[in-house]
Design a protein around this motif. Sequence first.
Motif, short mmCIF file in Angstrom:
data_model
loop_
_atom_site.label_atom_id
_atom_site.label_comp_id
_atom_site.label_asym_id
_atom_site.label_seq_id
_atom_site.Cartn_x
_atom_site.Cartn_y
_atom_site.Cartn_z
N GLN A 1 0.83 -1.20 0.00
CA GLN A 1 0.00 0.00 0.00
C GLN A 1 0.86 1.25 0.00
O GLN A 1 1.85 1.33 0.74
N GLN A 2 0.52 2.23 -0.81
CA GLN A 2 1.23 3.50 -0.84
C GLN A 2 0.24 4.64 -0.98
O GLN A 2 -0.88 4.46 -1.43
N PHE B 1 8.76 13.11 1.54
CA PHE B 1 7.80 12.01 1.60
C PHE B 1 6.70 12.34 2.59
O PHE B 1 6.96 12.81 3.69
N TYR C 1 12.08 -1.30 6.73
CA TYR C 1 11.43 -0.84 5.50
C TYR C 1 12.36 -1.13 4.33
O TYR C 1 13.58 -1.21 4.48
N GLN D 1 13.28 0.33 0.36
CA GLN D 1 13.10 1.44 -0.57
C GLN D 1 13.75 1.10 -1.90
O GLN D 1 14.98 1.04 -2.00
N GLN E 1 11.53 5.18 -5.35
CA GLN E 1 10.23 4.89 -4.74
C GLN E 1 10.19 5.31 -3.28
O GLN E 1 11.21 5.65 -2.68
N GLY E 2 8.99 5.27 -2.72
CA GLY E 2 8.84 5.49 -1.29
C GLY E 2 9.21 4.24 -0.52
O GLY E 2 9.57 3.20 -1.09
N LEU E 3 9.16 4.33 0.79
CA LEU E 3 9.53 3.21 1.65
C LEU E 3 8.34 2.25 1.79
O LEU E 3 7.19 2.69 1.92
N GLU E 4 8.65 0.94 1.79
CA GLU E 4 7.63 -0.09 1.99
C GLU E 4 7.89 -0.78 3.31
O GLU E 4 9.00 -1.27 3.55
N PHE E 5 6.87 -0.88 4.14
CA PHE E 5 6.99 -1.55 5.44
C PHE E 5 7.25 -3.03 5.24
O PHE E 5 6.64 -3.69 4.40
N LYS F 1 3.24 1.25 12.09
CA LYS F 1 3.95 1.22 10.81
C LYS F 1 3.52 2.39 9.95
O LYS F 1 2.39 2.88 10.03
N LEU F 2 4.45 2.87 9.14
CA LEU F 2 4.21 4.02 8.28
C LEU F 2 3.94 3.55 6.85
O LEU F 2 4.61 2.65 6.34
N ILE F 3 2.95 4.19 6.23
CA ILE F 3 2.66 3.97 4.81
C ILE F 3 3.11 5.24 4.10
O ILE F 3 2.62 6.33 4.41
N PHE F 4 4.04 5.09 3.14
CA PHE F 4 4.69 6.23 2.50
C PHE F 4 4.13 6.53 1.12
O PHE F 4 3.69 5.64 0.40
N GLY F 5 4.21 7.83 0.75
CA GLY F 5 4.00 8.22 -0.63
C GLY F 5 5.25 7.94 -1.45
O GLY F 5 6.28 7.51 -0.91
N GLN F 6 5.15 8.21 -2.75
CA GLN F 6 6.26 7.89 -3.66
C GLN F 6 7.36 8.95 -3.62
O GLN F 6 8.43 8.76 -4.19
N GLY F 7 7.10 10.08 -2.99
CA GLY F 7 8.12 11.11 -2.86
C GLY F 7 8.00 12.22 -3.88
O GLY F 7 7.53 12.01 -5.00
#
Lengths: 113, 116
Positions: free
Chosen positions: A2-3, A88, B35, B37, B41-45, A100-106
């Motif tokens: 998930q992002q 981000f 995580y 990366q 891209q962004g970071l994935e848990f 836990k953190l769900i991140f955007g693509q930046g």
Amino acid sequence: GQQLNQSPQSMFIQEGEDVSMNCTSSSIFNTWLWYKQDPGEGPVLLIALYKAGELTSNGRLTAQFGITRKDSFLNISASIPSDVGIYFCAGQGGSSNTGKLIFGQGTTLQVKP
Amino acid sequence: GAGVSQSPSNKVTEKGKDVELRCDPISGHTALYWYRQRLGQGLEFLIYFQGNSAPDKSGLPSDRFSAERTGESVSTLTIQRTQQEDSAVYLCASSLGGLAGGGTQYFGPGTRLLVL
């Protein structure tokens, strides 16, 4: 995985200009965070938002937590060369209670002196 | 004060080999996160530890990935039979934690893994 949907993907601006970037999600979060990542480093927390509708400032940075808890924006005023980096957004909480953190693509920011 | 440290900083390996990545969290932080990366891209848990237990492993992409934590301190992420798609930066973060794993997460510099 998930992002979040973060935009714009990149920005190239002149020093002194203001910058705005935003994130949206299909899920709600209890906390929204904005991080900055420099090359070769891990992300560093800039601003944390805990309440829907909250508007928070940290120096030249301003961020808001959307009323629906599904979006947030970050503004940077009067940009300077050291603002260069990748920004981000991240959501926390909601359906998960593990932190836990769900991140955007930046958003990659480049500032021309 | 000491922040989160990770080792090695860079790792190049051949496809099919096993690798171990280490994370030393901030002293006293009970929560630890891994995580991944990928480039651009962004970071994935991947996985969350509270103390030495891992109540959330939902982000581990396959059974080739495993992690452990000992002494409520150091954590090791192991990738067995590495594949080229495992190439990424692996980041560790720690926080004061609590029952809900809350608190600000402080990130290490990451381990850059390249699988040839």
